[in-house]
Design a protein around this motif. Sequence first.
Motif, PDB file in Angstrom:
ATOM      1  N   LEU A 160       0.831  -1.207   0.000  1.00  0.00           N
ATOM      2  CA  LEU A 160       0.000   0.000   0.000  1.00  0.00           C
ATOM      3  C   LEU A 160       0.866   1.258   0.000  1.00  0.00           C
ATOM      4  N   ASN A 161       1.908   1.260   0.805  1.00  0.00           N
ATOM      5  CA  ASN A 161       2.811   2.417   0.850  1.00  0.00           C
ATOM      6  C   ASN A 161       3.473   2.675  -0.508  1.00  0.00           C
ATOM      7  N   SER A 162       3.778   1.606  -1.204  1.00  0.00           N
ATOM      8  CA  SER A 162       4.456   1.741  -2.496  1.00  0.00           C
ATOM      9  C   SER A 162       3.558   2.341  -3.572  1.00  0.00           C
ATOM     10  N   ARG A 163       2.259   2.350  -3.315  1.00  0.00           N
ATOM     11  CA  ARG A 163       1.319   2.814  -4.339  1.00  0.00           C
ATOM     12  C   ARG A 163       0.617   4.130  -4.004  1.00  0.00           C
ATOM     13  N   ILE A 164       0.807   4.611  -2.793  1.00  0.00           N
ATOM     14  CA  ILE A 164       0.100   5.833  -2.370  1.00  0.00           C
ATOM     15  C   ILE A 164       0.356   7.017  -3.294  1.00  0.00           C
ATOM     16  N   ASP A 165       1.593   7.211  -3.701  1.00  0.00           N
ATOM     17  CA  ASP A 165       1.923   8.363  -4.552  1.00  0.00           C
ATOM     18  C   ASP A 165       1.278   8.295  -5.932  1.00  0.00           C
ATOM     19  N   GLU A 166       0.816   7.102  -6.319  1.00  0.00           N
ATOM     20  CA  GLU A 166       0.161   6.947  -7.622  1.00  0.00           C
ATOM     21  C   GLU A 166      -1.290   7.409  -7.591  1.00  0.00           C
ATOM     22  N   ILE A 167      -1.854   7.501  -6.391  1.00  0.00           N
ATOM     23  CA  ILE A 167      -3.271   7.851  -6.255  1.00  0.00           C
ATOM     24  C   ILE A 167      -3.443   9.363  -6.334  1.00  0.00           C
ATOM     25  N   GLU A 168      -4.037   9.838  -7.415  1.00  0.00           N
ATOM     26  CA  GLU A 168      -4.168  11.273  -7.642  1.00  0.00           C
ATOM     27  C   GLU A 168      -5.274  11.913  -6.812  1.00  0.00           C
ATOM     28  N   LYS A 169      -6.389  11.202  -6.657  1.00  0.00           N
ATOM     29  CA  LYS A 169      -7.521  11.774  -5.929  1.00  0.00           C
ATOM     30  C   LYS A 169      -7.258  11.711  -4.432  1.00  0.00           C
ATOM     31  N   GLU A 170      -7.285  12.879  -3.786  1.00  0.00           N
ATOM     32  CA  GLU A 170      -6.942  12.966  -2.363  1.00  0.00           C
ATOM     33  C   GLU A 170      -7.837  12.096  -1.475  1.00  0.00           C
ATOM     34  N   SER A 171      -9.132  12.077  -1.757  1.00  0.00           N
ATOM     35  CA  SER A 171     -10.059  11.309  -0.923  1.00  0.00           C
ATOM     36  C   SER A 171      -9.731   9.819  -0.951  1.00  0.00           C
ATOM     37  N   LYS A 172      -9.321   9.330  -2.111  1.00  0.00           N
ATOM     38  CA  LYS A 172      -8.971   7.908  -2.234  1.00  0.00           C
ATOM     39  C   LYS A 172      -7.629   7.628  -1.557  1.00  0.00           C
ATOM     40  N   ARG A 173      -6.704   8.570  -1.678  1.00  0.00           N
ATOM     41  CA  ARG A 173      -5.397   8.403  -1.031  1.00  0.00           C
ATOM     42  C   ARG A 173      -5.564   8.359   0.494  1.00  0.00           C
ATOM     43  N   LYS A 174      -6.448   9.201   1.018  1.00  0.00           N
ATOM     44  CA  LYS A 174      -6.675   9.236   2.461  1.00  0.00           C
ATOM     45  C   LYS A 174      -7.299   7.934   2.955  1.00  0.00           C
ATOM     46  N   ARG A 175      -8.097   7.299   2.130  1.00  0.00           N
ATOM     47  CA  ARG A 175      -8.709   6.015   2.521  1.00  0.00           C
ATOM     48  C   ARG A 175      -7.634   4.939   2.687  1.00  0.00           C
ATOM     49  N   VAL A 176      -6.652   4.947   1.790  1.00  0.00           N
ATOM     50  CA  VAL A 176      -5.569   3.972   1.894  1.00  0.00           C
ATOM     51  C   VAL A 176      -4.696   4.289   3.107  1.00  0.00           C
ATOM     52  N   GLU A 177      -4.422   5.557   3.324  1.00  0.00           N
ATOM     53  CA  GLU A 177      -3.619   5.965   4.480  1.00  0.00           C
ATOM     54  C   GLU A 177      -4.313   5.572   5.789  1.00  0.00           C
ATOM     55  N   LYS A 178      -5.631   5.663   5.796  1.00  0.00           N
ATOM     56  CA  LYS A 178      -6.403   5.294   6.984  1.00  0.00           C
ATOM     57  C   LYS A 178      -6.268   3.803   7.285  1.00  0.00           C
ATOM     58  N   VAL A 179      -6.259   2.992   6.223  1.00  0.00           N
ATOM     59  CA  VAL A 179      -6.087   1.546   6.400  1.00  0.00           C
ATOM     60  C   VAL A 179      -4.716   1.256   6.999  1.00  0.00           C
ATOM     61  N   ILE A 180      -3.699   1.913   6.477  1.00  0.00           N
ATOM     62  CA  ILE A 180      -2.334   1.707   6.975  1.00  0.00           C
ATOM     63  C   ILE A 180      -2.226   2.100   8.449  1.00  0.00           C
ATOM     64  N   LYS A 181      -2.774   3.247   8.800  1.00  0.00           N
ATOM     65  CA  LYS A 181      -2.729   3.717  10.201  1.00  0.00           C
ATOM     66  C   LYS A 181      -3.477   2.748  11.119  1.00  0.00           C
ATOM     67  N   LYS A 182      -4.588   2.250  10.640  1.00  0.00           N
ATOM     68  CA  LYS A 182      -5.391   1.330  11.444  1.00  0.00           C
ATOM     69  C   LYS A 182      -4.596   0.054  11.739  1.00  0.00           C
ATOM     70  N   LEU A 183      -3.879  -0.451  10.734  1.00  0.00           N
ATOM     71  CA  LEU A 183      -3.098  -1.659  10.909  1.00  0.00           C
ATOM     72  C   LEU A 183      -1.894  -1.435  11.818  1.00  0.00           C
ATOM     73  N   PHE A 184      -1.281  -0.273  11.700  1.00  0.00           N
ATOM     74  CA  PHE A 184      -0.138   0.043  12.571  1.00  0.00           C
ATOM     75  C   PHE A 184      -0.571   0.177  14.017  1.00  0.00           C
ATOM     76  N   ALA A 185      -1.802   0.691  14.197  1.00  0.00           N
ATOM     77  CA  ALA A 185      -2.287   0.937  15.558  1.00  0.00           C
ATOM     78  C   ALA A 185      -2.822  -0.306  16.259  1.00  0.00           C
ATOM     79  N   SER A 186      -3.090  -1.332  15.469  1.00  0.00           N
ATOM     80  CA  SER A 186      -3.680  -2.543  16.075  1.00  0.00           C
ATOM     81  C   SER A 186      -2.694  -3.685  16.128  1.00  0.00           C
ATOM     82  N   ARG A 187      -2.877  -4.506  17.119  1.00  0.00           N
ATOM     83  CA  ARG A 187      -2.094  -5.734  17.217  1.00  0.00           C
ATOM     84  C   ARG A 187      -2.949  -6.863  16.691  1.00  0.00           C
ATOM     85  N   ILE A 188      -2.548  -7.429  15.559  1.00  0.00           N
ATOM     86  CA  ILE A 188      -3.355  -8.465  14.901  1.00  0.00           C
ATOM     87  C   ILE A 188      -2.873  -9.847  15.324  1.00  0.00           C
ATOM     88  N   VAL A 189      -3.836 -10.678  15.665  1.00  0.00           N
ATOM     89  CA  VAL A 189      -3.503 -12.063  16.078  1.00  0.00           C
ATOM     90  C   VAL A 189      -3.449 -12.946  14.858  1.00  0.00           C
TER      91      VAL A 189
END
Length: 212
Positions: free
Chosen positions: A183-212
Amino acid sequence: MSVIEKLSTSLGRRDEVPNQELARQIVQKKDTNAVQELMSNLNHKSKAIQSDCLKVIYEIGALEPKMIAGNADELVALLSSKNNRLQWGAMTALNAIVLEMPGLIFEQLPLLVAVAEKGSVITKDHLMAILIKLCSIPEYAASAFSLFNEQLMSSATNQLPMYAENAVPVINESNKAVFIKTLNSRIDEIEKESKRKRVEKVIKKLFASRIV
């Protein structure tokens, strides 16, 4: 009145409501004969009838997957059709029955991927949904995620946020790092800000959670 006579095309309708109502009726009555009649008319001389039959079939699958699961081989065969409508319709139906026939669909993944890479956006969307569902089954999880990630690396940026969001439930400690890296490798390719923020939100959510 036969099943074919109840299709939108047969009724002179241009909308899908009759097809959706027919699917609900067939499910309510558990009418397996109607399902077979629909399947047998997928090679009807009228493309409109073919399309309507497949529409009803995948609507049935969405409501009661078991009712069309036994026709998985026939649906897979439709993926080779030159009719794009039948191709993505078949992928839609297969997506509906993944959890009923995971082994069969897993074995057909090379074909599904090949078809999706050349097919429509809808075809690709359903392939990604199929892979995500297979990721939820331990036996197929590793291979399915590998294919999903491969597709994610080259998918259209317009669809990327949806794929990322939909995959979150099957992300675990064994695949989280790879997923985030992709996801990080593709963020700069996303031109529309709203769509880029959705991907960034997914990344932040995963970093903030401990997944079993």
